[in-house]
Scaffold this motif. Structure first.
Motif, short mmCIF file in Angstrom:
data_model
loop_
_atom_site.label_atom_id
_atom_site.label_comp_id
_atom_site.label_asym_id
_atom_site.label_seq_id
_atom_site.Cartn_x
_atom_site.Cartn_y
_atom_site.Cartn_z
N ASP A 44 50.39 117.77 22.75
CA ASP A 44 50.61 116.35 23.05
C ASP A 44 52.11 116.09 23.25
OD1 ASP A 44 50.87 113.58 23.07
OD2 ASP A 44 49.31 113.28 21.56
N ASN A 46 53.67 113.48 23.22
CA ASN A 46 54.14 112.35 22.41
C ASN A 46 54.25 112.69 20.93
OD1 ASN A 46 54.22 110.44 24.62
ND2 ASN A 46 51.98 110.51 24.59
N ILE A 47 54.11 113.97 20.57
CA ILE A 47 54.20 114.40 19.17
C ILE A 47 55.23 115.52 19.07
CG2 ILE A 47 52.98 115.47 17.24
CD1 ILE A 47 50.42 114.14 18.28
N ASP A 48 56.14 115.40 18.09
CA ASP A 48 57.19 116.41 17.87
C ASP A 48 56.89 117.27 16.65
OD1 ASP A 48 58.84 115.18 19.93
OD2 ASP A 48 59.25 113.61 18.45
N ARG A 208 62.89 118.59 24.02
CA ARG A 208 62.08 118.43 22.81
C ARG A 208 61.31 119.71 22.48
NH1 ARG A 208 61.78 113.73 20.27
NH2 ARG A 208 62.57 111.87 21.30
N ARG A 232 58.42 112.10 16.19
CA ARG A 232 57.06 111.54 16.24
C ARG A 232 56.13 112.51 15.53
NH1 ARG A 232 57.40 111.15 22.60
NH2 ARG A 232 58.25 113.21 22.10
#
Length: 728
Positions: A44, A46-48, A208, A232
């Motif tokens: 995803d 949007n996820i770190d 990222r 995130r």
């Protein structure tokens, strides 16, 4: 002695109903729910940061490497012990053999010793060795210490033309996509602060990246800090999502068999109530040795482990059980911080292994019989988690099935009273419980140790300041100008401070050191704050005459442990190194020397004492003003007082010249330990001065190095108000 017994239900984990897209599994394989969710989270954009909180034995390691096994991801996996890294290397290579990813990823395991040997063999620097090994790997298994050091420039040769602070980490951080932190719950505050700083550096200087934390007990405060820094986060919790079931009867087990995988077997758990005194567990084990022998005789094919808190106790008990069990064809081995490499490897296949924390942190033992001590709630749950993970083991190509799982918890009597006695006991003897219920009861009733949460604000940003200074280096200043501002802002948010105020403290420590030592450079307090585990100012080189394997006799151990538990003879550094070189040449086995570079003394270990010898530190002069300062200080002149040790005088000649980062409290050690809820192995010791030399109990306590920094964050709780101790 009192015994109370309960039964723990087995644990079944839910399979994934829908697999992530483009996942290739070996024939007949399926994924657990948490493994599939981990892949989804790592994919995803949007996820770190992902936290996988699956139970022990539920395949968190496979979850971590699934993307690597698809041939599309390079990963660095960090393990808190070299023993665990060695265990995981075997597992990872097996995964690759099973999955057969198209790129056939190369796996490298790198410890400090292996790095040193490789560098010597290739006649290159450690920095060049790291660069070479990482460039030839898609999977790097190492320890967080090396990861910390390379991001702090420890492997860069200062003054060498062309070398910049980012020479190593700049490329490594770009080459690897996923950073895995295993068994993260065993990290202490300084190590967590280091990980946070390194992640912030990577985030500020790279596109990222993904970070995966494997821990059954995530720290809510840590997650909040990550979120404050702009990471995130996603927590994958099978327990909270009802992805575990705990059937009690065979009928219930059969009912849920489809779509669920057994990850832990039922356990018969007995709590043995002991007086909280020295050697209580050791005495119980000797008195009940026949019980252990009967276990092997009545349950052929059994394998067992005994996990204790004390290395000395393991060293004394191992020959005792060898003499008891070997006549019956049973093998007994040990696995401790003082065990040689050969002995540790041999222990994995022994019928009975005795060990300390080296085997309770994640190593996958195939046992059905466990006896363990513990020091606190987390320690209890961790050690019990070693049992019930496997239905059996392979012997000469044949599966030997276990016929039941039994554990004995050797615990202080107060815990048994809190759990089983009183008007509303948490547990009833003879009853059946699931693991979460037991864990909750243990967490509520057992000793909770201090989490040192104030460390982050007080000391965590000292590392941030050091990294900011590195980013201003002339070779990279322009390249990382925007990154430096981003990094500084994130650090100030996470650690709730300003780097300007931190800089003032660092410069003040440097000035104080200059005045104290007369040296133009150096800053011992800042150096300890910037380290991963802290320096070891009391570490000694040890030649272990009790070690069977000649090349494994060269070890290190801290002076306090030596004084209390070992029969020794002092040796010179020159004689120690001559012996090491001769042994390496004779055995044709390289023996790493780097760990002996800054040893306080060199000692021959003759034997392990049956009874612990008393000793204390002594400060010539008065400690009153030192303790009244309520701050970390550098002290010199500290000595050891131990009249029964004929080598104490020689040790003191070396010790009193050492400048030691210290924290001194005007409270006896036992009181400090109890009031501040310090971990069992927290390095704090009794110390007297000239005015208290003859006191039966030393009125002062002292901690060194990183322990001094940790103590500094708690000491305010012991300040007096109106002559009374008050707690904030």
């Amino acid at each position: 002695m009192t015994e109370f017994s309960i039964t723990l239900k087995p644990v079944y984990s839910s399979s994934a109903l829908v697999l992530p897209e483009n996942i290739q599994l070996p024939p007949g394989w399926t994924l657990s729910w948490h493994q599939a969710e981990t892949v989804k989270a790592l994919r995803d954009p949007n996820i770190d940061v992902v936290f996988n909180t699956a139970m022990t034995g539920d395949g968190k390691s496979l979850a971590a490497f699934l993307e690597v096994l698809q041939g599309e991801c390079n990963a660095i996996a960090l393990y808190p012990t070299n023993e665990l890294a060695r265990d995981q290397e075997t597992q990872t290579r097996q995964y690759i053999a099973d999955f057969r990813p198209p790129n056939n990823p190369r796996v490298t395991r790198l410890s400090g010793a292996e790095l040193e040997i490789y560098a010597e063999n290739e006649d290159i620097s450690k920095g060049a060795a790291i660069a070479t090994r990482t460039s030839q790997s898609e999977v790097l298994l190492t320890n967080p210490d090396i990861f910390h050091f390379l991001h702090r420039g420890a492997y860069i040769i200062k003054g060498q033309k062309g070398d910049s602070p980012d020479k190593l980490w700049g490329r490594i951080d770009k080459d690897f996509d996923l950073f895995i932190f295993d068994e993260f719950h065993v990290y202490a505050a300084p190590q967590i602060a280091s990980v946070i700083n390194t992640m912030l550096l990577i985030q500020a200087t790279n596109r990222r990246k993904k970070f995966l934390f494997l821990s059954a007990t995530p720290d809510e405060q840590l997650i909040q800090r990550f979120q404050d820094a702009g990471f995130r986060c996603q927590i994958i919790s099978p327990l909270e999502q009802n992805k575990y079931q705990f059937p009690e009867t065979p009928e219930q087990q059969q009912h849920i068999a489809e779509g669920w995988r057994q990850v832990a077997r039922a356990i018969d758990l007995s709590f043995i109530s002991l007086e909280p005194v020295a050697k209580a567990s050791e005495t119980w084990l000797k008195d009940n040795a026949e019980l252990i022998l009967q276990r092997f005789q009545q349950h052929p094919g059994s394998k067992g482990a005994i996990i204790l808190n004390s290395i000395a106790a393991v060293k004394r008990l191992t020959p005792f059980f060898q003499s008891l069990l070997q006549p019956y064809g049973l093998t007994v081995s040990e696995n401790t911080g003082l065990s040689g490499k050969s002995e540790r490897e041999r222990s994995l296949s022994a019928d009975l292994v005795l060990g300390t924390s080296t085997i309770d942190v994640g190593v996958d033992f195939k046992i059905n019989f466990l006896i363990f001590e513990s020091s606190d709630a987390g320690n209890f749950i961790q050690r019990l988690g070693r049992l019930g993970r496997h239905e059996g083991y392979d012997r000469d190509g044949q599966l030997i099935r276990f016929d039941g799982f039994t554990a004995y918890a050797l615990v202080p009597n107060f815990l048994v009273e809190r759990l089983f006695l009183g008007d509303e006991p948490s547990l009833l003897a003879g009853s059946v419980y699931d693991r979460p219920f037991l864990n909750a009861a243990i967490n509520e009733k057992y000793r909770q140790i201090n989490d040192f949460r104030d460390y982050y604000k007080r000391w965590g940003a000292v590392q941030s300041f050091k990294l900011c200074v590195d980013l201003k280096h002339t070779t990279i200043q322009q390249q990382y100008a925007g990154s430096r501002e981003k990094f500084q802002s994130a650090c100030e948010t996470v650690f709730d401070t300003t780097l300007k105020s931190v800089a003032g403290r660092v410069f003040r420590w440097a000035d104080e050191w200059k005045q104290f030592s007369g040296q133009k450079s150096g800053n011992p307090i800042a150096e300890d704050a910037c380290s991963f585990r802290g320096s070891s100012p009391l570490q000694c080189g040890l030649y272990d005459e009790t070690e069977l394997y000649e090349a494994d006799r060269y070890k290190t151990y801290d002076l306090p442990g030596i004084l209390g538990n070992l029969e020794i003879e002092l040796w010179t550094e020159a004689a120690f190194m001559r012996s090491l070189d001769a042994t390496a040449k004779r055995t044709k086995q390289p023996i790493p020397k780097g760990r002996f570079a800054h040893c306080l003394a060199f000692i021959k270990l003759k034997a392990y004492r049956e009874e612990r010898l008393n000793w204390k530190f002594h400060f010539p002069g008065t400690l009153e003003n030192v303790a009244d300062a309520w701050k970390v200080q550098v002290l010199k002149g500290i000595e050891v007082w131990q009249p029964d040790n004929r080598w104490a005088g020689e040790i003191n000649k070396k010790l009193r010249d050492r400048a030691l980062v210290s924290y001194v409290l005007c409270r006896p050690m036992s009181e400090v330990r109890q009031r501040l809820r310090l971990p069992m192995h927290f390095q704090i010791y009794p110390i007297s001065d000239n005015y208290s030399f003859h006191d039966a109990v030393a009125p002062y306590s002292i901690a060194f190095g990183q322990s001094a920094l940790l103590l500094d964050t708690l000491a305010y709780q012991l300040k007096s108000k109106g002559g009374e101790i008050w707690i904030v």
